[in-house]
Design an enzyme around this catalytic site. Structure first.
Site, PDB file in Angstrom:
ATOM      1  CE1 TYR A 142      -3.433  -2.729   0.772  1.00 54.52           C
ATOM      2  CE2 TYR A 142      -4.607  -0.669   1.109  1.00 54.52           C
ATOM      3  CZ  TYR A 142      -4.619  -2.023   0.889  1.00 54.52           C
ATOM      4  OH  TYR A 142      -5.811  -2.682   0.783  1.00 54.52           O
ATOM      5  CE  LYS A 196       1.855 -17.773  -2.434  1.00 57.77           C
ATOM      6  NZ  LYS A 196       0.978 -18.961  -2.487  1.00 57.77           N
ATOM      7  CG  ASP A 228      -1.970 -20.194  -1.026  1.00 57.92           C
ATOM      8  OD1 ASP A 228      -1.408 -20.186   0.087  1.00 57.92           O
ATOM      9  OD2 ASP A 228      -1.507 -20.802  -2.007  1.00 57.92           O
ATOM     10  CG  ASP A 252      -7.965  -4.776   1.806  1.00 57.00           C
ATOM     11  OD1 ASP A 252      -8.912  -4.296   2.463  1.00 57.00           O
ATOM     12  OD2 ASP A 252      -7.921  -4.763   0.558  1.00 57.00           O
ATOM     13  CG  ASP A 256     -13.585  -7.084   2.543  1.00 56.59           C
ATOM     14  OD1 ASP A 256     -13.217  -6.284   3.429  1.00 56.59           O
ATOM     15  OD2 ASP A 256     -14.156  -6.727   1.487  1.00 56.59           O
TER      16      ASP A 256
HETATM   17  C1  IPM Z   1     -10.322  -1.235   4.093  1.00 55.92           C
HETATM   18  C2  IPM Z   1     -10.551  -0.673   2.725  1.00 55.92           C
HETATM   19  C3  IPM Z   1      -9.405   0.250   2.334  1.00 55.92           C
HETATM   20  C4  IPM Z   1      -8.151  -0.586   2.348  1.00 55.92           C
HETATM   21  C5  IPM Z   1      -9.575   0.973   0.992  1.00 55.92           C
HETATM   22  C6  IPM Z   1     -10.847   1.771   0.967  1.00 55.92           C
HETATM   23  C7  IPM Z   1      -8.390   1.807   0.658  1.00 55.92           C
HETATM   24  O1  IPM Z   1     -10.734  -1.695   1.797  1.00 55.92           O
HETATM   25  O2  IPM Z   1     -10.245  -0.447   5.051  1.00 55.92           O
HETATM   26  O3  IPM Z   1     -10.241  -2.458   4.220  1.00 55.92           O
HETATM   27  O4  IPM Z   1      -7.841  -1.247   1.348  1.00 55.92           O
HETATM   28  O5  IPM Z   1      -7.461  -0.591   3.359  1.00 55.92           O
HETATM   29 MG    MG Z   2     -10.791  -3.608   2.652  1.00 52.20          MG
END
Ligand code: IPM
Ligand code: MG
Length: 361
Positions: A142, A196, A228, A252, A256
């Protein structure tokens, strides 16, 4: 206690759910005799509209001068065409690096009332899901160099090529690794470090540093897992996990996945902290542009993020417990926003969900 909270109301549907979290904080202040004062901060799309950039210095300064930041979600289609370095997401990344928030904590816990909303088989959910993802937040790909250039292809024609650099120092790995071990010590004492290392040098270094740290924490049951495989294990048997620690982009993606298996990302809260107690607290989900202005969004992730702020930054455990219990009670009553709705429950909007949680408080 007196606390100064920087408030980033965010874009699209975000001000709707942030408003409910503020009502909850105000009720807590009243009930427990605290004073919370708010400083409005523009970041993301709202700041682009007002100042032409996603996080002006003065707005960041307000956050740094606060005791903590409560953030909704920024961005949406309105700003799709702005230059990459001016996008709303840049504001968020600038906030994280500007406040030196290297440690992101994303809990994944199934609420029994919402077990049915999980996309996983009930036989898997019944084994229990209760883990946290500790994500490194200010390093890795990032924040490495990003560039797009024109190069000459084999046939002599020109084409574009792009590079994103993943860079980690031992120091950066060690400080997030330590957060992983310390978090595990306060929980079930199991830590899985995700990398990884079969491909990446950053991961090999990551693993080396983690193994060094593991010697300092003999009580913690430590393991390594390739990312993975981890993505697969999270949906196959999430009950095996207590604390996961990983680098920025792996975290990240995995967070999710981790938030969705417990029912809805609409319930997923998070904290981001550095060396001090001044942190950023935000839901994991986005600004829901498709339902903005319709009073349909789930405010619970932001309300639970506010509870995390009380617990981790303000040392107000009883107050945080009270919020979590109030959320639990409204779920017991069968109130559901659209994202967590199931048969036999009562569908409510964002504000009505806020009303119900306030009533329990
Ligand atoms: C998160 C989001 C952010 C990230 C984006 C919006 C830049 O997906 O907070 O997980 O990738 O960190
Ligand atoms: Mg995210």
């Amino acid at each position: 206690m007196e606390k100064k909270i920087a408030l980033i109301r965010g874009d699209y549907a975000s001000p709707e759910f942030v408003a409910q979290a503020v009502r909850v904080l105000d009720r807590i202040a009243e009930k427990y005799g605290h004073t919370f004062t708010y400083t409005e901060v523009d970041m993301g799309g709202a700041a682009i509209d007002k100042y032409g950039e996603p996080l002006p210095e003065a707005e960041l300064a307000k956050c740094l001068a606060s005791d903590s930041v409560l953030l909704g979600s920024v961005g949406g289609p309105k700003w799709d065409d702005v230059a990459a370095d001016k996008r709303p997401e840049r504001g968020l990344l600038g906030l994280r690096s500007g406040m030196k928030l290297f440690s992101n904590n994303r809990p994944s816990k199934v609420w029994p009332q919402l077990a049915e909303a999980s996309p996983l088989k009930s036989s898997i959910v019944e084994k229990g899901i209760d883990f946290v993802v500790i994500r490194e937040l200010t390093g890795g790909i990032y924040f490495g160099e990003h560039k797009t250039e024109t190069v000459t292809a084999a046939d002599g024609a020109s084409e574009q090529a792009a590079t994103d650099v993943m860079y980690y120092t031992e120091h950066e790995i060690e400080r997030i690794g330590r957060v992983g071990f310390e978090t595990a010590m306060k929980r079930r004492k199991k830590l899985c470090s995700v990398d990884k290392a079969n491909v990446l040098d950053t991961s090999k270094l990551w693993r080396k540093v983690m193994h060094r740290l593991a010697e300092e924490y003999p009580e913690v049951e430590y393991s390594d897992m390739l990312v993975d495989n981890c993505a697969m294990q999270i949906c196959k048997d999430p009950s095996q996990f207590d604390v996961l620690v990983t680098e920025n982009m792996f975290g990240d993606i995995l967070s999710d996945e981790a938030s969705e298996i417990v029912g809805s990302i609409g319930m997923a809260c998070s904290s981001s902290l550095g060396e001090t107690t001044c942190g950023v607290y935000e839901p994991i989900h986005g600004s829901a542009p498709d339902i903005a202005g319709e009073d349909k969004v789930n405010p619970i992730a932001t309300i639970l993020s506010a509870a995390m702020m009380l617990r981790y930054s303000f040392d107000m455990a009883a107050e945080a417990d009270a919020i979590e219990q109030a959320v639990n009670a409204v779920l017991d009553d069968g109130l559901r926003t659209a994202d967590i709705m199931s048969e036999g429950c009562t569908l409510v909007g964002c504000k009505a969900m806020g009303d119900a949680i306030l009533a329990k408080l």
